[in-house]
Structures are given as C-alpha cells and as structure tokens.
Design a protein around this motif. Sequence first.
Motif, mmCIF file in Angstrom:
data_model
loop_
_atom_site.group_PDB
_atom_site.id
_atom_site.type_symbol
_atom_site.label_atom_id
_atom_site.label_comp_id
_atom_site.label_asym_id
_atom_site.label_seq_id
_atom_site.Cartn_x
_atom_site.Cartn_y
_atom_site.Cartn_z
ATOM 1 N N ASN A 134 0.817 -1.217 0.000
ATOM 2 C CA ASN A 134 0.000 0.000 0.000
ATOM 3 C C ASN A 134 0.848 1.264 0.000
ATOM 4 O O ASN A 134 0.329 2.356 -0.202
ATOM 5 N N ASN A 135 2.137 1.051 0.244
ATOM 6 C CA ASN A 135 3.005 2.238 0.245
ATOM 7 C C ASN A 135 3.035 2.940 -1.118
ATOM 8 O O ASN A 135 3.363 4.131 -1.189
ATOM 9 N N ALA A 136 2.717 2.222 -2.181
ATOM 10 C CA ALA A 136 2.793 2.802 -3.537
ATOM 11 C C ALA A 136 1.424 2.892 -4.213
ATOM 12 O O ALA A 136 1.339 3.261 -5.380
ATOM 13 N N ILE A 137 0.355 2.564 -3.545
ATOM 14 C CA ILE A 137 -0.988 2.665 -4.145
ATOM 15 C C ILE A 137 -1.479 4.095 -3.947
ATOM 16 O O ILE A 137 -1.627 4.572 -2.809
ATOM 17 N N ILE A 138 -1.740 4.792 -5.104
ATOM 18 C CA ILE A 138 -2.045 6.238 -5.114
ATOM 19 C C ILE A 138 -3.511 6.434 -5.467
ATOM 20 O O ILE A 138 -4.082 5.745 -6.310
ATOM 21 N N ARG A 139 -4.106 7.475 -4.860
ATOM 22 C CA ARG A 139 -5.458 7.900 -5.174
ATOM 23 C C ARG A 139 -5.444 9.419 -5.437
ATOM 24 O O ARG A 139 -4.669 10.159 -4.824
ATOM 25 N N TYR A 140 -6.348 9.893 -6.430
ATOM 26 C CA TYR A 140 -6.363 11.302 -6.866
ATOM 27 C C TYR A 140 -7.686 11.940 -6.456
ATOM 28 O O TYR A 140 -8.729 11.279 -6.381
ATOM 29 N N ARG A 141 -7.595 13.285 -6.303
ATOM 30 C CA ARG A 141 -8.823 14.047 -6.061
ATOM 31 C C ARG A 141 -8.567 15.514 -6.429
ATOM 32 O O ARG A 141 -7.426 15.972 -6.447
ATOM 33 N N ILE A 142 -9.667 16.249 -6.752
ATOM 34 C CA ILE A 142 -9.580 17.677 -7.091
ATOM 35 C C ILE A 142 -9.780 18.455 -5.811
ATOM 36 O O ILE A 142 -10.831 18.357 -5.149
ATOM 37 N N LYS A 143 -8.777 19.220 -5.465
ATOM 38 C CA LYS A 143 -8.869 20.003 -4.239
ATOM 39 C C LYS A 143 -9.616 21.316 -4.477
ATOM 40 O O LYS A 143 -10.491 21.669 -3.703
ATOM 41 N N GLU A 152 -19.477 25.127 -9.327
ATOM 42 C CA GLU A 152 -18.275 24.852 -8.551
ATOM 43 C C GLU A 152 -17.540 23.621 -9.056
ATOM 44 O O GLU A 152 -16.311 23.567 -9.045
ATOM 45 N N ASN A 153 -18.278 22.626 -9.433
ATOM 46 C CA ASN A 153 -17.664 21.374 -9.870
ATOM 47 C C ASN A 153 -17.974 21.149 -11.346
ATOM 48 O O ASN A 153 -18.883 20.408 -11.710
ATOM 49 N N MET A 154 -17.218 21.845 -12.208
ATOM 50 C CA MET A 154 -17.391 21.684 -13.655
ATOM 51 C C MET A 154 -16.652 20.444 -14.164
ATOM 52 O O MET A 154 -16.964 19.926 -15.231
ATOM 53 N N PHE A 155 -15.688 19.942 -13.345
ATOM 54 C CA PHE A 155 -14.888 18.801 -13.782
ATOM 55 C C PHE A 155 -14.819 17.778 -12.646
ATOM 56 O O PHE A 155 -14.960 18.105 -11.448
ATOM 57 N N SER A 156 -14.556 16.537 -13.026
ATOM 58 C CA SER A 156 -14.348 15.448 -12.069
ATOM 59 C C SER A 156 -13.097 14.687 -12.466
ATOM 60 O O SER A 156 -12.632 14.778 -13.609
ATOM 61 N N ILE A 157 -12.537 13.892 -11.478
ATOM 62 C CA ILE A 157 -11.330 13.135 -11.752
ATOM 63 C C ILE A 157 -11.509 11.710 -11.240
ATOM 64 O O ILE A 157 -12.095 11.480 -10.169
ATOM 65 N N PRO A 177 -12.664 31.320 -20.710
ATOM 66 C CA PRO A 177 -11.855 30.556 -21.663
ATOM 67 C C PRO A 177 -10.878 29.576 -21.021
ATOM 68 O O PRO A 177 -10.319 28.739 -21.722
ATOM 69 N N GLU A 178 -10.681 29.620 -19.651
ATOM 70 C CA GLU A 178 -9.669 28.757 -19.043
ATOM 71 C C GLU A 178 -10.059 28.423 -17.594
ATOM 72 O O GLU A 178 -10.625 29.256 -16.869
ATOM 73 N N TYR A 179 -9.732 27.159 -17.197
ATOM 74 C CA TYR A 179 -9.935 26.709 -15.819
ATOM 75 C C TYR A 179 -8.620 26.160 -15.283
ATOM 76 O O TYR A 179 -7.847 25.549 -16.022
ATOM 77 N N LYS A 180 -8.394 26.344 -13.932
ATOM 78 C CA LYS A 180 -7.226 25.789 -13.254
ATOM 79 C C LYS A 180 -7.716 24.902 -12.108
ATOM 80 O O LYS A 180 -8.490 25.343 -11.247
ATOM 81 N N LEU A 181 -7.222 23.655 -12.109
ATOM 82 C CA LEU A 181 -7.588 22.687 -11.079
ATOM 83 C C LEU A 181 -6.358 22.312 -10.281
ATOM 84 O O LEU A 181 -5.282 22.094 -10.863
ATOM 85 N N ILE A 182 -6.495 22.225 -8.930
ATOM 86 C CA ILE A 182 -5.429 21.732 -8.053
ATOM 87 C C ILE A 182 -5.750 20.266 -7.767
ATOM 88 O O ILE A 182 -6.787 19.943 -7.158
ATOM 89 N N ILE A 183 -4.853 19.371 -8.198
ATOM 90 C CA ILE A 183 -5.054 17.935 -8.072
ATOM 91 C C ILE A 183 -4.118 17.410 -6.979
ATOM 92 O O ILE A 183 -2.923 17.739 -6.959
ATOM 93 N N GLU A 184 -4.660 16.549 -6.061
ATOM 94 C CA GLU A 184 -3.858 15.932 -4.997
ATOM 95 C C GLU A 184 -3.755 14.431 -5.227
ATOM 96 O O GLU A 184 -4.747 13.787 -5.593
ATOM 97 N N ALA A 185 -2.530 13.876 -5.001
ATOM 98 C CA ALA A 185 -2.297 12.440 -5.086
ATOM 99 C C ALA A 185 -1.767 11.963 -3.727
ATOM 100 O O ALA A 185 -0.819 12.548 -3.186
ATOM 101 N N ALA A 186 -2.351 10.852 -3.168
ATOM 102 C CA ALA A 186 -1.944 10.328 -1.855
ATOM 103 C C ALA A 186 -1.744 8.821 -1.958
ATOM 104 O O ALA A 186 -2.540 8.127 -2.596
ATOM 105 N N ASP A 187 -0.600 8.269 -1.296
ATOM 106 C CA ASP A 187 -0.383 6.822 -1.320
ATOM 107 C C ASP A 187 -1.139 6.195 -0.150
ATOM 108 O O ASP A 187 -1.939 6.861 0.521
ATOM 109 N N MET A 188 -0.836 4.956 0.094
ATOM 110 C CA MET A 188 -1.546 4.214 1.129
ATOM 111 C C MET A 188 -3.044 4.284 0.882
ATOM 112 O O MET A 188 -3.859 4.449 1.788
#
Length: 734
Positions: A134-143, A152-157, A177-188
């Motif tokens: 599990n040390n290397a299993i990663i999960r993503y989410r939009i912060k 508020e939530n025009m996009f999903s991941i 014309p442009e959107y900026k998303l902050i994406i977080e990745a966490a192991d375990m």
Amino acid sequence: MGNSRTAKVLLLLCQVQIKSSKEEQVAITYKITGPGADQPPEGIFTVDGRSGVLYVTQMLDREKTTRYSLWAHALNEGTDAEEPMKLIINVIDQNDNAPKFTQNTFYGKVSESTDVDDSVMRVTAVDKDDPQTNNAIIRYRIKTQMPQLPKENMFSINSVSGMIRVMADGLDRETHPEYKLIIEAADMEGEGLTATCTAVITITDSNDNAPQFTIKSISTSVPENEVGVEVVRLKVTDKDEIGSPNANTKYSIIKGNEEKRFNITTGSNKMEGILTAAKDLDFESIPVFTLLVVVTNEVPFSGLVSTSTATVNITVVDKNEPPVFSPAEIHKMIAENVAIGSSVVNLRAKDPDMARKQSVSYQLHNDTARWLSVDKDTGSVKVKSSMDRESHYVKDSEYTVLVLAYDNDTIPATGTGTLVVSLLDVNDNHPLIKQRKASLCNSDPFPVQLDIVDLDGPGHAGPFTVELQGEYWINWTISTNSTSNVATLAPKRELSPGDYYVLMRIYDVGMHYQDSTLNVELCRCQGAVSSCFIPRYAPHLHIPSLATFVLGTVFGVLLLLLLLLLLLRRRRRRRSEKKVPLFEDESRSNIFHYDEEGGGEEDQKYNLCQLHNGLENRPEVFCMDAFPTVHIRPCYHLQPQPNEICNFIKDNLRAADNDPVAPPYDSLLVFDYEGVGSEAGSLSSINFSDSDEEQDAQSLAHWRLRFNRFADLYTGASEDDDDTETLPGKTEWV
C-alpha cells in the motif's frame, strides 16, 4: 552451516548469526564476500569472525537496492572448512516516499460545446515505494477549481486513473476561456503521503455564435453598364474566435437576385461582404434593385442559432450608353470586281438611351485599303474603289473593317461593330512562271521544274497550259501536269553551252495568258547540274534568226511611224500659223530659229531674204510699198574672205542702202507680231550713209548690249575688241 548451501536472512532484527557444522571439531573463522561486503558498496554488511554474527553498518534504501547476494565462508587456518554458503538479503519496503506527479503543471483542452462526461485530460503521479504494498498505491482528487463558474464542480477526476472529465454543462469560451484545477495524489490508498499539481484546462471555441451585420439596412447607387463595379461593403461581427473558421464569414443573396445580376464575396479580413455588379445594369429596364443578404460562417453552427440578414436598396444611375450593333459582326459576300458605287450593306445600330432621343452616326474606323465608304447618317456602306481579293489587306478571302456608331450627346458614346466582307474570286490575274533563270546540262539533262503562279483562287487558276512562242519549239520542249502547278522544260537535242532565252505563254483554266521569258543557263555537264561551266567562246543570249528578223521589222515600222507623225505635226503647225489673224488680241512670245548656229563669223552666209518672211507667210496682209524709181540692183558680196568679215559687212550694208527693192523702204513690213499692234512709228526711214559725218554712231552704245557691235563698227573700234558679251556662233536679230 550444516548441509544447507544457501540461507535466506530476513533482517528483522539488528543482527543475524551464522554457524558451521564443523565448529565443534576444528577452529572456525567466519568471513562474508560479495556486493555490500568486500565489493561495492563495501562495508554495508560485516560478520564477527569468531561468533558468526552478521551486522548492518548503515541505513538500507530499498528504492536503491532491493536485494543483496553475499557468500558466507567457514575457514580453518585460511582454507575452507566446508563449501561457501550463499546469503540472500531482501530489503523490506517502508512508506518513506511520497507520491510525485510527472509534471508540475498539466495542460489540456476541451471544446465549449463538449458533452458531459467527455474526457478532457489525464494526470499521473508515481511512488518509489514497493508497488506490491500500500506504500505505492495512489489515489487522486480535485482540491480546488478556479473559477468556480458557472458551477463549482465543472470537472471530475477518476481517483485511480487520474482522468479528468467534464462533470457539468455550461462551458463557454467567450466568458470563461480557461480553468485551473489543483489535483492531490496520496499513497496508502489515499491515506498516506500526498503531493499536488496544477491542471490548466483551455476551453476551445466552437461555432456557437452566428455573425451579425452591423447595419441591417443600407441604400446605395451604382452606374449602369459597369460590370464588376463595387456596390457596397457589408460589415459583420462574431463573438467566436476571430480568424478561426468559426468566425470567418460567407455571404449569399437569398432574395432579389433571381437573374444573377449581382455577386457577393468575402473580404480579405473575412469579416465583410463585398457586393458587386455581375452583369450590365440597365437604367431603362430596371432602375432600382432590393436585395436580401444573409451571413453565415465557414463551418456549420454547433447548435441552433439565429442567422443575421441585411437589406440592400440599389439605385441604378443613368448614363449615356453607346449605340449597339446587332449583330456585332456583320458578314457580307460580294465579288472582288464589283462596280464602284455598289452597295455593300446598310449598317444598323440601336441607341439604348431611348429617353434621350439621340441620333446615331456611322464611321469606318480601319478601312486600311480605302475600298469602302459609309454615309454617316444612313449607315449605307458602298464600294469606293476597286477591290482585290489577292491584296495583302485580305486574309482568307475576307476583308475586315471595324465600324463605329456614335450618338450626338454632349460627350458622345461610341459603339463598335465588325464588318467582314467576303470577296468572291474572279479571274483577274494572269499566270506566270515564278523562276526567271534556270540551269540545265547540255548533255542528257534532267528537265527543269518551273513553278506556275496564279494569284487567283481555285477554279480560276489551274490546270495550266504552257506553249512555246516563235521558233523556240525547235530547240525546246515543255509540258505540264494537270494535277500540279509545275511545268517541265528540257532541250530537244544537245545544244552548245551558253545562255539562252526561252519565251513561253502560260494559260490558266479560263484561257487567260501571259508571256514569260526564262533565261536558261546551259552548262557543259551531263544529267543534273552540280556546278555550271560555260566556255568563254560559248554563245550568249541565243535568239533564233526568225526572232531577230521580227524584231528588226518591228523596229523599222515604229521608226517609219515616228517620221510620219513628225511630218504631219509640222504640216499642221504651218497651217495653224497661216490661219492666225495678224492683229488678234492675245499676247505671245515667239523665238525664230534661222539655223545660223555654227562655227563663227568666217563661216556664216547671211541670207537677207529672211527679212521677207513676215509678208510671205501671211498673204492676207497687204503692204502698201512705195518702190524707188531707180531699178538698178547693187552687187552683194555673198562669200566673205578670210579676215575680211568687217569689210564684208560694210560693203553689204552700203549695197543694201542703195538697193531699191531691199528694205527698209517706205512700207509696212510684217516680220512677226505680238498683240494688237504697236503705237511706235515706222523704222523704214532709218538710212545708212557712207559718210561718217552724217551718222552719229556714238548713240548706239547707249542702246544696250545688242547694239554694241554696230557701235564699234561705225566708231572705228578695233576688230580685236572683247566680244564675250555675245554668244559665239549665234546671231541675234532685233
């Protein structure tokens, strides 16, 4: 070490001990070799030589080396007590590495007209830890999402794959014309170490906006009969991206252009429509046009939109139009020998400006041969001079003239037409031989080919017939071919080298003929002429004896006719002189020629009877003579002696003074006349005397040049005086 050759050691404790099965029998010393012991990286593992305890001297990093392979040795006095044993050391993973994105910033694009759940882009993060844990299993989410509009939530991941998708509708390039998303990745599995990145999503344009005319209705004017002239420019706007196919415009006329009189194109900037006249506009036919124009884009709309239209009102401006020939090219056919003054055609041109009530006049523009004339008022074209189908002005039997028709406006307008006169051929040209000189061998010659030329067309030219004239048939023969315009000439027998003339007569199909003379150079050779050699003694320009006789006879006849004409003319002149009245009221000047021009005074014979010609040639003039009573004639000297010319003249003058029948005596002597007479008195009383005292000859010197010689004689001047003032050998009578 017992019977085992390999041992796996898990470093769960701080130390591991190895033992040899012969430790109780002999003294054993332990030793390890391999990478991590005595090979790089050296010193990570050590062993106690007496106890066989294995030590780790520094921190292990599984991400660098996941396994070590070592050899354990049991030595007795430096030699192996038993076989070495292989030690495999596996480094167990710990969660000491956080996930890391492959890029700090990810970029993606999505169309503003995309559907919900359409994928946009993928983000990726990696973890150096053991992927089996599990040390290397990663999960993503939009912060966070910026901007949070329209939702508020025009996009999903996707938390596992990192795929970003459109979550809601409402994307609009024109507003966001442009959107900026902050994406977080966490192991375990999302509960361990974390990392973040930025995803920039650009909203691309789609044709979701229709172009719009800036002016919905416009009025303008255009001159008539100007094809291609610009009528108006229609400007538009478009909210879509300028310069893209979604904003580039195209136009069409949907109403009022049923006869395709107008054309509309897109301007260079793609944001305006240019309306032009595609055909001649006629004020007299349709003075006003109303057009409905619609604008669209180069690509179809992405959704339902409302298109924009504009109304264009066009007024046609009247102007003076040139007269029009109908048809524009007039064809007429006449014979080339048509009589001068014959009618060719009546030109007709119509003035389109019917409301102006103008008259039309006509003119020939390029009648290069000056064969035609035109009546400027009626347009009647007639033949002015003789026409010739064979003239260089005629091409393919057609004579082309540009004709003009112009009105009488203040600034006249001129229309043009073309008159094409087809000239029918007549037999008005005689055939002739093209060559003027030919060369033949005098022995067994190849016949010479002569080209027959006739400027007339087919039916009036060949087939030709050629005949030799005079006695030329004795030495020469000529033949023709009915299928070609060639005559073949050859000598009948072997002739002497030299130059010969051959006279021949050529007939065309209408028996019109012309004589041609050919100079034949007869060379000393055989067969075909390659180089011509003629001996010096060879005859030149051979003409048969009969021809010589004929030419001499003709020359003699002509000379005789010339003499007869001269005699008749002389007789007529004498008759006309006798019929001229003495006192006719006309002015003339006569020069009398007495044939006394010659070699000087010593050779002259003076004939005094010349003084009587006036009366003898005019018997109708009556003279009232008063003759002297003395009838003894004095003696005249008829021939002067050498060097005695002065005495000869003096003696004859003295004799003339005493001659009762020689002038002057008291009478009217007519030598010649001019005009109606003279008011001067008679000169018959002038007398000459032997005595110098009675005559005053000095006054003669004042009577100009003609009396200078007489003055010299009677004043005793020297006979050697300069006489250059009088022409030598010529006597002047006054």
